[in-house]
Design a protein around this motif. Structure first.
Motif, PDB file in Angstrom:
ATOM      1  N   GLU A 186     -37.418  48.117  44.686  1.00 16.14           N
ATOM      2  CA  GLU A 186     -36.964  49.804  44.114  1.00 16.14           C
ATOM      3  C   GLU A 186     -36.489  50.062  42.796  1.00 16.14           C
ATOM      4  O   GLU A 186     -37.605  50.811  41.978  1.00 16.14           O
ATOM      5  CB  GLU A 186     -35.838  50.096  45.015  1.00 16.14           C
ATOM      6  N   GLN A 189     -39.120  49.811  41.240  1.00 19.48           N
ATOM      7  CA  GLN A 189     -40.835  51.436  41.560  1.00 19.48           C
ATOM      8  C   GLN A 189     -40.244  52.940  41.017  1.00 19.48           C
ATOM      9  O   GLN A 189     -40.489  53.888  39.729  1.00 19.48           O
ATOM     10  CB  GLN A 189     -40.369  51.399  42.854  1.00 19.48           C
ATOM     11  N   SER A 190     -38.425  52.896  40.520  1.00 19.95           N
ATOM     12  CA  SER A 190     -37.974  54.070  40.614  1.00 19.95           C
ATOM     13  C   SER A 190     -38.007  54.179  38.652  1.00 19.95           C
ATOM     14  O   SER A 190     -38.831  54.987  38.342  1.00 19.95           O
ATOM     15  CB  SER A 190     -36.045  53.676  40.695  1.00 19.95           C
ATOM     16  N   VAL A 193     -41.870  54.977  37.826  1.00 23.25           N
ATOM     17  CA  VAL A 193     -42.188  56.242  39.020  1.00 23.25           C
ATOM     18  C   VAL A 193     -43.499  56.817  37.544  1.00 23.25           C
ATOM     19  O   VAL A 193     -42.441  57.481  36.498  1.00 23.25           O
ATOM     20  CB  VAL A 193     -42.037  56.289  39.453  1.00 23.25           C
ATOM     21  N   ILE A 212     -37.732  58.243  46.351  1.00 19.30           N
ATOM     22  CA  ILE A 212     -38.181  57.818  45.057  1.00 19.30           C
ATOM     23  C   ILE A 212     -36.490  58.455  44.123  1.00 19.30           C
ATOM     24  O   ILE A 212     -36.508  59.167  44.093  1.00 19.30           O
ATOM     25  CB  ILE A 212     -39.443  57.668  44.585  1.00 19.30           C
ATOM     26  N   PRO A 213     -36.172  57.190  43.865  1.00 16.02           N
ATOM     27  CA  PRO A 213     -35.718  56.032  44.240  1.00 16.02           C
ATOM     28  C   PRO A 213     -34.941  55.774  45.901  1.00 16.02           C
ATOM     29  O   PRO A 213     -34.742  56.673  46.354  1.00 16.02           O
ATOM     30  CB  PRO A 213     -34.142  55.550  43.430  1.00 16.02           C
ATOM     31  N   GLY A 214     -35.101  53.657  46.480  1.00 14.67           N
ATOM     32  CA  GLY A 214     -34.709  53.456  47.703  1.00 14.67           C
ATOM     33  C   GLY A 214     -33.298  54.323  47.362  1.00 14.67           C
ATOM     34  O   GLY A 214     -32.673  54.017  46.628  1.00 14.67           O
ATOM     35  N   LEU A 432     -38.950  62.716  45.185  1.00 17.89           N
ATOM     36  CA  LEU A 432     -38.200  61.923  44.724  1.00 17.89           C
ATOM     37  C   LEU A 432     -37.159  62.850  45.245  1.00 17.89           C
ATOM     38  O   LEU A 432     -36.954  64.107  45.993  1.00 17.89           O
ATOM     39  CB  LEU A 432     -38.117  62.779  43.466  1.00 17.89           C
TER      40      LEU A 432
END
Length: 471
Positions: A186, A189-190, A193, A212-214, A432
């Motif tokens: 996560e 990914q963030s 992104v 996002i974010p998780g 988001l």
């Protein structure tokens, strides 16, 4: 010692317990009530049934005829396995279909799948284990003359218990490993992104199923601004001090100062600084203190007063091109708090700063709420209407305050309509997560505000790039 209850009382307790357990899901708003005091409703209902059933049998009570029905007794054999299987089935379906609300038909289908899985688990695991343990009864009867200090368990029971402990330990370790792995994914990914077409730049109908974010890292996301800690021997050092870019060679020097909300907006500024295409470079410096709203510089004695005094000295001595401040404080269901009182006169301060040749970018604060937006979205669904909140109230006092700051030479930026389109604030927007609590924007969403900020600043500040992203 058993409770000795009359038959009529046991009948009453049983029916009250059944009625309470069945009505719980219909009467209570489950998603918003648990955990909490509402948990007592189903707990007490179940306790009433159990107490009535566990008391010694009497001539006046032979058990509840509904609960003694063969169909219900058969279903009871699989109830615990169903409890274990229903949630994984729902989660797997949610992930594969990118949906969080199955509806009646799909919900019935998922319940059927979970029921089949529960029957299979019961027959291949629970029943064989029960039979295995039953074989120990003879051995246990033969232990009447064994020393009392010996464990009163059969060999098979000990074996089963050992296996269960090992499986539980493996499950805990495995779950922790999976949790840490998911957090790393996560975070990556963030961090990576591409916000050019997400968040504030995303389409209004973008899917927010897994934004996002998780959820595992969302509350840790407030670090999209400058990344390098200021040196301890920095003459303008403060507890929260970060910078990025070379102050000696940069074309522009920008200071961001204030509370945690200024820290959030530093991510917006840095998104612009990191995407410059005109050959320029920016030095961005962030100095903040938790909860530190604007106070007139010159005071000392606490972290907040020191912060503004140090920032004012930096402005006078280093003469940055711009200083970014949060000019209001959003309130919960009330108008913004304005910094226009003795001891916190921002208008006079803006006038003094701009007189030295430094631009002042006065950001209006984002709306605040009474509850946690991230928690609401994660528990009830990111598109759930129950999680929508009204934006900040605007009164004539705010308009006058804005005009006064602009008359003093400041540049006013108000992103309320961007964060809360049509005065509707949502826990996620454009794929988001917007807020990670009741008032702070996530760093990913703050980065997505860079172009909307440029749209307001470029016409006011000649060197601010009108376009943040090249494509």
């Amino acid at each position: 010692m058993y409770l000795k209850l009359p038959g009529w009382l046991r009948h009453t307790m049983t029916w009250l317990g059944i009625a309470g357990a069945v009505s719980c899901g219909f009467v209570l708003p489950v998603q918003s009530s648990f955990p909490g005091w509402a948990t007592l409703w189903p707990t007490i209902s179940a306790a009433l049934v159990l107490i009535a059933a566990d008391a010694p049998r009497t001539d006046g009570y032979r058990g509840n005829f509904l609960l003694r029905h063969p169909w219900l007794q058969t279903a009871g054999e699989y109830s615990y396995a169903l409890y274990l299987t229903h949630w994984p089935v729902l989660i797997i379906w949610s992930i594969t279909t990118a949906s969080s609300h199955p509806g009646f038909l799909r919900g019935t289908m998922l319940l059927g799948i979970a029921t089949v899985a529960a029957v299979v688990i019961t027959w291949i695991s629970e029943k064989p284990t029960a039979k295995l343990l039953a074989r120990d009864r003879k051995l246990m009867r033969e232990r009447k003359n064994w020393p009392l200090w010996l464990p009163q368990f059969g060999f098979r029971a000990i074996a089963v218990l050992t296996v269960c402990v090992l499986l539980a330990a493996a499950s805990v370790v495995g779950s922790r490993s999976i949790y840490e792995h998911e957090k790393i994914l996560e975070a990556e990914q963030s961090k990576n992104v591409d916000v050019r077409h997400m968040g504030a730049e995303g389409p209004a109908n973008a899917s927010n199923f897994r934004p996002i974010p998780g959820e595992l890292i969302a509350t840790e996301q407030m670090g999209a601004g400058p990344q390098n800690k200021c040196s301890q021997d920095d003459p303008y050092w403060s507890a929260i001090c970060f910078e990025e870019g070379d102050a000696a060679t940069a074309d522009r020097d920008i200071l961001i100062v204030g509370s945690s909300h200024a820290v959030v907006y530093s991510g917006t500024v840095m998104e612009t600084a990191r995407n410059l295409t005109n050959g320029e470079s920016w030095h961005v410096r962030l100095q903040g203190a938790p909860g530190c709203l604007f106070v007139d510089p010159g005071n000392t004695g606490n972290a907040c007063a020191d912060l503004w005094t140090i920032a004012d000295r930096y402005i006078r001595e280093q003469k940055p091109d711009a200083v970014v401040v949060v000019a209001t404080q959003g309130q919960q269901e009330a108008p913004d708090r304005l910094h226009n009182k003795p001891g916190e006169d921002m208008v006079s301060w803006v006038k003094s700063v701009t007189a030295q040749g430094t631009q002042v970018i006065a950001m209006r604060d984002v709306p605040r709420f009474n509850d946690d937006m991230l928690e609401c979205g994660a528990q009830k669904g990111w598109n759930n209407p129950e999680c929508i909140r009204l934006g900040s109230q605007e009164l004539p006092e705010l308009t006058k305050y804005q005009h006064d700051i602009e008359a003093a030479g400041g540049s006013w930026v108000d992103l309320t309509e961007v964060v809360c389109p049509e005065d509707m604030c949502r826990p996620a927007q454009g794929g988001l997560v917007t807020y990670f609590d009741h008032s702070h924007l996530t760093d990913a969403y703050a980065r997505s505000l860079a172009q909307k900020t440029a749209d307001q600043l470029a016409p006011l500040i000649g060197w601010w790039p009108p376009k943040v992203w090249s494509a």
